[in-house]
Structures are given as C-alpha cells and as structure tokens.
Design a protein around this motif. Sequence first.
Motif, PDB file in Angstrom:
ATOM      1  N   LEU A 107      61.586 -11.533  82.951  1.00 51.03           N
ATOM      2  CA  LEU A 107      61.367 -12.724  82.136  1.00 51.03           C
ATOM      3  C   LEU A 107      59.881 -12.910  81.847  1.00 51.03           C
ATOM      4  O   LEU A 107      59.501 -13.259  80.723  1.00 51.03           O
ATOM      5  N   VAL A 108      59.045 -12.664  82.834  1.00 54.38           N
ATOM      6  CA  VAL A 108      57.596 -12.777  82.641  1.00 54.38           C
ATOM      7  C   VAL A 108      57.130 -11.809  81.560  1.00 54.38           C
ATOM      8  O   VAL A 108      56.351 -12.163  80.670  1.00 54.38           O
ATOM      9  N   GLU A 109      57.644 -10.582  81.615  1.00 53.98           N
ATOM     10  CA  GLU A 109      57.258  -9.573  80.639  1.00 53.98           C
ATOM     11  C   GLU A 109      57.728  -9.965  79.246  1.00 53.98           C
ATOM     12  O   GLU A 109      57.004  -9.805  78.255  1.00 53.98           O
ATOM     13  N   GLU A 110      58.931 -10.509  79.157  1.00 51.55           N
ATOM     14  CA  GLU A 110      59.454 -10.903  77.843  1.00 51.55           C
ATOM     15  C   GLU A 110      58.679 -12.089  77.284  1.00 51.55           C
ATOM     16  O   GLU A 110      58.415 -12.156  76.076  1.00 51.55           O
ATOM     17  N   MET A 111      58.303 -13.042  78.134  1.00 49.44           N
ATOM     18  CA  MET A 111      57.509 -14.169  77.655  1.00 49.44           C
ATOM     19  C   MET A 111      56.178 -13.682  77.096  1.00 49.44           C
ATOM     20  O   MET A 111      55.703 -14.181  76.070  1.00 49.44           O
ATOM     21  N   SER A 112      55.565 -12.707  77.763  1.00 49.06           N
ATOM     22  CA  SER A 112      54.282 -12.188  77.309  1.00 49.06           C
ATOM     23  C   SER A 112      54.410 -11.466  75.974  1.00 49.06           C
ATOM     24  O   SER A 112      53.619 -11.690  75.051  1.00 49.06           O
ATOM     25  N   SER A 113      55.405 -10.593  75.844  1.00 59.75           N
ATOM     26  CA  SER A 113      55.567  -9.845  74.593  1.00 59.75           C
ATOM     27  C   SER A 113      55.940 -10.776  73.445  1.00 59.75           C
ATOM     28  O   SER A 113      55.477 -10.611  72.316  1.00 59.75           O
ATOM     29  N   THR A 114      56.752 -11.788  73.746  1.00 60.44           N
ATOM     30  CA  THR A 114      57.122 -12.756  72.717  1.00 60.44           C
ATOM     31  C   THR A 114      55.896 -13.522  72.238  1.00 60.44           C
ATOM     32  O   THR A 114      55.727 -13.767  71.035  1.00 60.44           O
ATOM     33  N   ALA A 115      55.019 -13.884  73.162  1.00 60.87           N
ATOM     34  CA  ALA A 115      53.806 -14.609  72.793  1.00 60.87           C
ATOM     35  C   ALA A 115      52.911 -13.764  71.896  1.00 60.87           C
ATOM     36  O   ALA A 115      52.332 -14.268  70.918  1.00 60.87           O
ATOM     37  N   SER A 116      52.786 -12.481  72.208  1.00 64.00           N
ATOM     38  CA  SER A 116      51.950 -11.606  71.399  1.00 64.00           C
ATOM     39  C   SER A 116      52.506 -11.458  69.990  1.00 64.00           C
ATOM     40  O   SER A 116      51.776 -11.535  68.996  1.00 64.00           O
ATOM     41  N   GLU A 117      53.813 -11.290  69.896  1.00 64.27           N
ATOM     42  CA  GLU A 117      54.445 -11.157  68.577  1.00 64.27           C
ATOM     43  C   GLU A 117      54.400 -12.486  67.820  1.00 64.27           C
ATOM     44  O   GLU A 117      54.185 -12.521  66.607  1.00 64.27           O
ATOM     45  N   ALA A 118      54.607 -13.580  68.547  1.00 67.61           N
ATOM     46  CA  ALA A 118      54.609 -14.893  67.913  1.00 67.61           C
ATOM     47  C   ALA A 118      53.235 -15.249  67.360  1.00 67.61           C
ATOM     48  O   ALA A 118      53.125 -15.922  66.328  1.00 67.61           O
ATOM     49  N   LEU A 119      52.182 -14.805  68.041  1.00 61.86           N
ATOM     50  CA  LEU A 119      50.831 -15.102  67.581  1.00 61.86           C
ATOM     51  C   LEU A 119      50.594 -14.515  66.196  1.00 61.86           C
ATOM     52  O   LEU A 119      50.093 -15.203  65.289  1.00 61.86           O
ATOM     53  N   ALA A 120      50.964 -13.247  66.022  1.00 58.97           N
ATOM     54  CA  ALA A 120      50.799 -12.617  64.708  1.00 58.97           C
ATOM     55  C   ALA A 120      51.667 -13.309  63.662  1.00 58.97           C
ATOM     56  O   ALA A 120      51.235 -13.527  62.516  1.00 58.97           O
ATOM     57  N   ALA A 121      52.897 -13.672  64.042  1.00 59.54           N
ATOM     58  CA  ALA A 121      53.796 -14.352  63.108  1.00 59.54           C
ATOM     59  C   ALA A 121      53.248 -15.731  62.734  1.00 59.54           C
ATOM     60  O   ALA A 121      53.337 -16.153  61.572  1.00 59.54           O
ATOM     61  N   TRP A 122      52.678 -16.436  63.713  1.00 53.68           N
ATOM     62  CA  TRP A 122      52.120 -17.760  63.455  1.00 53.68           C
ATOM     63  C   TRP A 122      50.943 -17.682  62.489  1.00 53.68           C
ATOM     64  O   TRP A 122      50.843 -18.486  61.545  1.00 53.68           O
ATOM     65  N   GLU A 123      50.052 -16.722  62.697  1.00 50.87           N
ATOM     66  CA  GLU A 123      48.887 -16.611  61.828  1.00 50.87           C
ATOM     67  C   GLU A 123      49.307 -16.366  60.387  1.00 50.87           C
ATOM     68  O   GLU A 123      48.771 -16.961  59.450  1.00 50.87           O
ATOM     69  N   GLU A 124      50.312 -15.503  60.202  1.00 48.33           N
ATOM     70  CA  GLU A 124      50.796 -15.220  58.842  1.00 48.33           C
ATOM     71  C   GLU A 124      51.539 -16.427  58.273  1.00 48.33           C
ATOM     72  O   GLU A 124      51.362 -16.785  57.095  1.00 48.33           O
ATOM     73  N   ALA A 125      52.373 -17.071  59.098  1.00 50.15           N
ATOM     74  CA  ALA A 125      53.136 -18.228  58.636  1.00 50.15           C
ATOM     75  C   ALA A 125      52.202 -19.369  58.244  1.00 50.15           C
ATOM     76  O   ALA A 125      52.436 -20.049  57.228  1.00 50.15           O
ATOM     77  N   LYS A 126      51.155 -19.575  59.016  1.00 50.55           N
ATOM     78  CA  LYS A 126      50.197 -20.633  58.687  1.00 50.55           C
ATOM     79  C   LYS A 126      49.483 -20.321  57.378  1.00 50.55           C
ATOM     80  O   LYS A 126      49.314 -21.200  56.526  1.00 50.55           O
ATOM     81  N   ALA A 127      49.060 -19.071  57.234  1.00 53.00           N
ATOM     82  CA  ALA A 127      48.362 -18.673  56.009  1.00 53.00           C
ATOM     83  C   ALA A 127      49.254 -18.827  54.782  1.00 53.00           C
ATOM     84  O   ALA A 127      48.779 -19.173  53.687  1.00 53.00           O
ATOM     85  N   GLU A 128      50.551 -18.580  54.951  1.00 54.82           N
ATOM     86  CA  GLU A 128      51.492 -18.640  53.830  1.00 54.82           C
ATOM     87  C   GLU A 128      52.224 -19.979  53.745  1.00 54.82           C
ATOM     88  O   GLU A 128      53.071 -20.155  52.866  1.00 54.82           O
ATOM     89  N   ASP A 129      51.919 -20.906  54.651  1.00 54.33           N
ATOM     90  CA  ASP A 129      52.622 -22.190  54.716  1.00 54.33           C
ATOM     91  C   ASP A 129      54.132 -21.967  54.749  1.00 54.33           C
ATOM     92  O   ASP A 129      54.897 -22.510  53.943  1.00 54.33           O
ATOM     93  N   ASP A 130      54.558 -21.179  55.727  1.00 54.23           N
ATOM     94  CA  ASP A 130      55.964 -20.745  55.787  1.00 54.23           C
ATOM     95  C   ASP A 130      56.497 -20.957  57.199  1.00 54.23           C
ATOM     96  O   ASP A 130      56.532 -20.029  58.017  1.00 54.23           O
ATOM     97  N   PHE A 131      56.929 -22.169  57.509  1.00 55.18           N
ATOM     98  CA  PHE A 131      57.431 -22.459  58.841  1.00 55.18           C
ATOM     99  C   PHE A 131      58.653 -21.620  59.188  1.00 55.18           C
ATOM    100  O   PHE A 131      58.823 -21.203  60.337  1.00 55.18           O
ATOM    101  N   GLU A 132      59.511 -21.359  58.216  1.00 54.04           N
ATOM    102  CA  GLU A 132      60.737 -20.597  58.483  1.00 54.04           C
ATOM    103  C   GLU A 132      60.434 -19.217  59.046  1.00 54.04           C
ATOM    104  O   GLU A 132      61.217 -18.677  59.824  1.00 54.04           O
ATOM    105  N   ALA A 133      59.295 -18.642  58.653  1.00 53.65           N
ATOM    106  CA  ALA A 133      58.936 -17.318  59.173  1.00 53.65           C
ATOM    107  C   ALA A 133      58.560 -17.382  60.645  1.00 53.65           C
ATOM    108  O   ALA A 133      58.742 -16.406  61.392  1.00 53.65           O
ATOM    109  N   PHE A 134      58.034 -18.514  61.085  1.00 53.16           N
ATOM    110  CA  PHE A 134      57.643 -18.678  62.485  1.00 53.16           C
ATOM    111  C   PHE A 134      58.769 -19.220  63.344  1.00 53.16           C
ATOM    112  O   PHE A 134      58.786 -19.002  64.569  1.00 53.16           O
TER     113      PHE A 134
END
Length: 508
Positions: A107-134
């Motif tokens: 679970l610890v490993e999955e939380m870490s990998s999810t956070a790393s992937e989510a960070l990239a998704a958040w940066e793109e979603a914020k730039a594109e104003d696209d909450f559904e992508a995040f």
Amino acid sequence: MATDAAAAEEADAYAELTERLERITAVQGASGVLGWDQQVMMPSGGTPARSKQLSVLSSMSHEMLTDERTGELLDACEELDLDGPESAVLRETRREYERAAAVPGELVEEMSSTASEALAAWEEAKAEDDFEAFAPYLERHVELKREYAEHVDPDRDPYEVLFEDYEPCLPLERAEDILAELKGTLVPMIDEIRASDVDVTTDAFEGTFDADAQEALSRDVLSTLGYDWEHGRLDVSSHPFTSGNQFDCRVTTRFDESDPLGALMSTIHEFGHAFYNLGLPREHYGTPLGESRDLSVHESQSRLWENQVGRSRAFWDLVLPEVRERFPDVDASVDEAYESANQVYEDNPIRVEADELTYHLHIVVRFEIERALVSGDLDVEDVPEAWNDKYEEYLGIRPGTDAEGCLQDIHWAHGNFGYFPTYSLGSVMATQLYDAASGEIDDLDGKVREGEFADLQDWLRENVHRHGARYETDELVEHATGEEFTASHFLEYVTEKYGELYDLEESV
C-alpha cells in the motif's frame, strides 16, 4: 557477568537504533531530492521512471522502519530508562514505527507511485483547466488514504488519523476549535472591512512586472533576510514549496507579471520554512532530535516571516528601496506599500495570494471539502461545484475556472489529506511566538526596519529550532513563550492591525 553483558547489549541498542534511523533518513532524503527534481527540473516525459524510483524508495524506507529489528531495538532501549533527549527519540520513533507497521508495504508503494503520477496529471489538468483529467487520480488517492487510515486505526475517524501524519501532537478537535474561533471572528471582521469607506491604498503595485526582475528581487530579499545560499537555492515551480534538511534546503516560488506581491510573499513564506530546516541541529541529523516538530510548528515559522515580518510597516520601510531599484515605475510611499500589502481582497480566489484575514477562509473551504471526501459525504466529481459554492458562501466570490478553483493547490496531487489545517494553526502559533520574541528583544520593530534580523533569528534558533522534535507541540510553545498554545494572540493582533487600517470598532 551475564548482567554486565546484557547491560552492554542494551546500551548498544540505542546506538544501533540511531544508526538505523540515520539510514532511513538518507533514503527518505533521496526521495525528497527526486521529488524536488520532478517539480523543478525533470523533463515532462520522465514521470513513468520517476514514479517507479519514488515508489521503490518509499517501500525501502517503510521496510527499514517496520523491520522486526526496529521493534526489538525500541523494546531494548525502553528498558534503559532513558530520559531527556533520548527519551524523545524513543517516543517519536515508537509513534512512527507503530503507525508504519500497521500499513502493508504494498500500500505504501502504491500511494507513492500514485502520487508521482497524480502530480504530472495535476500539472497538466491545471494548465488546461480540466478537472476531469485529474479526477481519477484524486479518486484513487481518496481510496488509498481511506485504506491507509483503516490499517492505522479502524476504530477512529479516518480524517483524524490522516491529520496525525502532519500534526501528531494536537488533537483534531483542538484544530477544529481554533478554526471555528478564527471563522467566528474573521467573518464579521471581513464583512465590516468590506462595508468600510476608509480609503486604503490597493494599487501601489499595479502594472506589468518582468518575471526576471521579480526573481532578482526575490533573491535580493532572501539575502536581506539571511538565506544561506551555500546550503540552499531558489527555483521556479508551479506551486511554491520548500524541500530539504539542515545541510541542503531549497525553496521555490512562481511569478505572475501582474502581481509582484504574490511572488514576494510566497518567497518570504518559503524562506521561513527553509530557515527552520537549516537551523535544526546538524549533530542530530537523521534522528528526531534533528527533525522539525511537524507541520503546525513548521507553518508557524513560514507564516511568522511572511506576516509578522513581511507584512509589517517596518519591513516595507526596509524593502521598498529594493523594490524601486528593480521596478523604477513604482512610486508608492512606505505607507501606500504597506497598505497594499495588507489590503483585504474582495475578489481573490487564490490561497497563496490571499490576504492575512481571508486566508483562513480559504483553509476552511479545503478542510471541509477534504474531510467530506474522506468520509464519503462528497464524491470527487462534485468537488468543483462544492468548492465554488463554499467560496461564494464564505468569501463572496465564485472562481471562474477550476484552475483558479479546486485545482490551484498541489496538496491533493500528493495525497496530502489533513495538511491544510496546519496553515491556520501555524499562523496562530506564529503570532504567539513573535509576541514572545518582541517581549525579549529590544525594539524588534526598529531592528526589522534596519534589516537587522540576527536577534530574531537567534531567538527562533534558541527557542524553537535547536530542539528538533524533542518536545511535543504544546510543550514547545509553552517552553518558547511561557504560556499554553492559544488563539488569543492572533485574534488580538488582527483586531488591532486591521482595526487601525480600516478604522474598525474594537472587538475580539
């Protein structure tokens, strides 16, 4: 003879335990550098590899902490009847060990990998104003955090469990009481300010301000405050943050060419975090005695420098010539600059650019939404509407986009549920600490005006930084100020300050 051997073995246990903690800290520090790089310098395509790197390091540190040998060493050390600093090491390590041991490594490993992937998704979603992508990443974070809390303590409110990751020493109920106290005082105060016809300067920094010149100003101010460039650096990121330890502590900020105050205040805020980290005892690096006392105290340091120093009239007396040097078109007086830096906004949706009063309503919005998410009372898909409704209710504004609404903060991309209340707790604590420092330092206001920060720095080093995590939060505050942690200093401070600015009736 056997007794002597047993005693020697027990004495060696503490040395072995601290050596183990130092190794765990080294692994976590490597994760921190990779996380800093991901947000500052990593190519945009590097996420898949970085996600794996961070998840492996997270798993490694978890395994080292929860290893059976760690438990044996703790048991052996607790037989030694240690007191003082050593007992604090055992207390803090025992708390972390028991929480970590309750959570599966997978679970610890999955939380870490999810956070790393989510960070990239958040940066793109914020730039594109696209909450559904995040949204899918946020939903997965919520699921994982519920599972995490269930493992730590299935019999308690999961949000309470998550809050303890950031503030383990103050109960959530105490944080809720303080937030309620702030809300009860600030909402009517803000209403009175908005109804006031007092002419407070709001446009001292209107115009276009080149980002490179803003960065040069930020570096000037960091140097003025005493940032140690041999052990730190300033970079740009999508969300300001601080990363590091007492040997290497880096800050980031961001620049908006229409809002130089936003970058300046964010830079000063991050300086406070870095100054705290750089002041932790170097000889105790790797153990709790060389670590900060969690997020409420950490935020007290950043908010103290941002608000008590950076928003003071004395500071603007000091720094306005530096501003004019970088931006010759600025012709505001010190009083006008001070008023602009302390104006209470009517239409600002961004937390990190908020004024000192409405800031706490930004925190209340986030606290209420993330608590509802974790409890299952709010679905992820409904976050934007809930966010905008609460902003309209509490702040009288409705964000025009999700980028300036529910996507503005990085915390949920990291999976950091329970973090936000510490900002308000830290602001309250900052005022209490600064009041105590002012009582012991002759003419602190005058020293700020002259750029003489050594006495304040020394006071913070002596009363807060040098203790690491030796004391729990309440004890540290009482040790530094001579009284229990209380919101009264903050409420008196804002009542006096904003009463003077906006000619308000005195009330707390």
